[in-house]
Motif scaffolding. Structure first.
Motif, PDB file in Angstrom:
ATOM      1  N   UNK A 125     -10.233 -11.017   2.769  1.00 49.32           N
ATOM      2  CA  UNK A 125      -9.566 -12.253   3.184  1.00 49.32           C
ATOM      3  C   UNK A 125     -10.115 -12.827   4.493  1.00 49.32           C
ATOM      4  N   UNK A 126     -11.126 -12.181   5.056  1.00 46.59           N
ATOM      5  CA  UNK A 126     -11.745 -12.620   6.306  1.00 46.59           C
ATOM      6  C   UNK A 126     -10.708 -12.795   7.420  1.00 46.59           C
ATOM      7  N   UNK A 146       0.866  -1.181   0.000  1.00 48.30           N
ATOM      8  CA  UNK A 146       0.000   0.000   0.000  1.00 48.30           C
ATOM      9  C   UNK A 146       0.900   1.227   0.000  1.00 48.30           C
ATOM     10  N   UNK A 147       0.718   2.084  -0.991  1.00 52.32           N
ATOM     11  CA  UNK A 147       1.431   3.363  -1.023  1.00 52.32           C
ATOM     12  C   UNK A 147       0.677   4.314  -0.107  1.00 52.32           C
ATOM     13  N   UNK A 169     -10.612  -1.253  13.115  1.00 48.86           N
ATOM     14  CA  UNK A 169     -10.977  -2.576  12.599  1.00 48.86           C
ATOM     15  C   UNK A 169     -11.501  -3.521  13.676  1.00 48.86           C
ATOM     16  N   UNK A 170     -11.349  -3.158  14.941  1.00 46.20           N
ATOM     17  CA  UNK A 170     -11.835  -3.980  16.061  1.00 46.20           C
ATOM     18  C   UNK A 170     -11.379  -5.431  15.964  1.00 46.20           C
ATOM     19  N   UNK A 171     -10.085  -5.606  15.713  1.00 46.76           N
ATOM     20  CA  UNK A 171      -9.495  -6.939  15.645  1.00 46.76           C
ATOM     21  C   UNK A 171      -8.353  -7.032  16.650  1.00 46.76           C
ATOM     22  N   UNK A 172      -8.087  -8.261  17.151  1.00 47.19           N
ATOM     23  CA  UNK A 172      -6.902  -8.411  17.991  1.00 47.19           C
ATOM     24  C   UNK A 172      -5.654  -8.044  17.194  1.00 47.19           C
ATOM     25  N   UNK A 173      -4.711  -7.383  17.828  1.00 44.41           N
ATOM     26  CA  UNK A 173      -3.486  -6.946  17.165  1.00 44.41           C
ATOM     27  C   UNK A 173      -2.309  -7.261  18.067  1.00 44.41           C
ATOM     28  N   UNK A 194      -8.006   0.978   3.207  1.00 48.01           N
ATOM     29  CA  UNK A 194      -7.515  -0.098   2.333  1.00 48.01           C
ATOM     30  C   UNK A 194      -7.269  -1.367   3.142  1.00 48.01           C
ATOM     31  N   UNK A 195      -6.711  -1.214   4.336  1.00 45.54           N
ATOM     32  CA  UNK A 195      -6.517  -2.377   5.200  1.00 45.54           C
ATOM     33  C   UNK A 195      -7.862  -3.022   5.550  1.00 45.54           C
ATOM     34  N   UNK A 196      -8.870  -2.199   5.807  1.00 42.62           N
ATOM     35  CA  UNK A 196     -10.212  -2.722   6.118  1.00 42.62           C
ATOM     36  C   UNK A 196     -10.770  -3.520   4.933  1.00 42.62           C
ATOM     37  N   UNK A 197     -10.549  -3.024   3.714  1.00 43.41           N
ATOM     38  CA  UNK A 197     -10.995  -3.763   2.528  1.00 43.41           C
ATOM     39  C   UNK A 197     -10.325  -5.128   2.441  1.00 43.41           C
TER      40      UNK A 197
END
Length: 138
Positions: A50-51, A31-32, A85-89, A42-45
């Motif tokens: 890719x689920x 990603x530029x 994104x409400x995901x574990x990181x 873009x990360x959310x897309x």
């Protein structure tokens, strides 16, 4: 469970995705960077496409293990990603992954011009693969 690996830089974000079994990592995109909102969108897309269920971010540390200015930038950006994104990181020590990616590409006789285009997603794949390997050994 699919996991996304990120190599976050000032100009680009290398992105890698694990297979469904969580055994292998594959670089998928560079990603530029334009602005934080567009980058995260873009990360959310990609997360949706890719689920993705978890994100692993390479954390650049100094060779003595301390966190420098770039590491702090990555932590701040990662907080934005996690909130949006409400995901574990999780973070993964990324010392020398870009160097390792560059050496792999040179060893494969990839031209300098082509290396520049793919080194970040290869670094993301190395970050993610290191994380996956550690998980499988636990």
């Amino acid at each position: 469970m699919r996991i996304m690996g990120l190599d976050v830089g000032d100009k680009t974000i290398g992105v890698a995705i694990s297979d469904l079994m969580g055994w292998t990592a594959q670089g998928i995109e560079v990603i530029r960077r334009t602005n934080e909102e567009a980058d995260i969108n873009r990360l959310a897309e990609l997360v949706d496409e890719y689920q993705v269920e978890k994100i692993v971010v390479g954390l650049p540390k100094n060779m003595n293990g301390t966190l420098g200015p770039q590491g702090e930038k990555v932590q701040i950006f990662s907080t934005l990603i996690k909130n949006k994104l409400s995901l574990p990181l999780e973070f993964w020590d990324e010392r020398l992954t870009t160097v390792a990616a560059e050496k792999l590409l040179i060893g494969a006789d990839v031209s300098r011009k082509k290396r520049k285009k793919v080194v970040d997603k290869m670094a993301a794949a190395l970050i993610l693969q290191g994380y996956l390997d550690r998980q499988s050994n636990m």
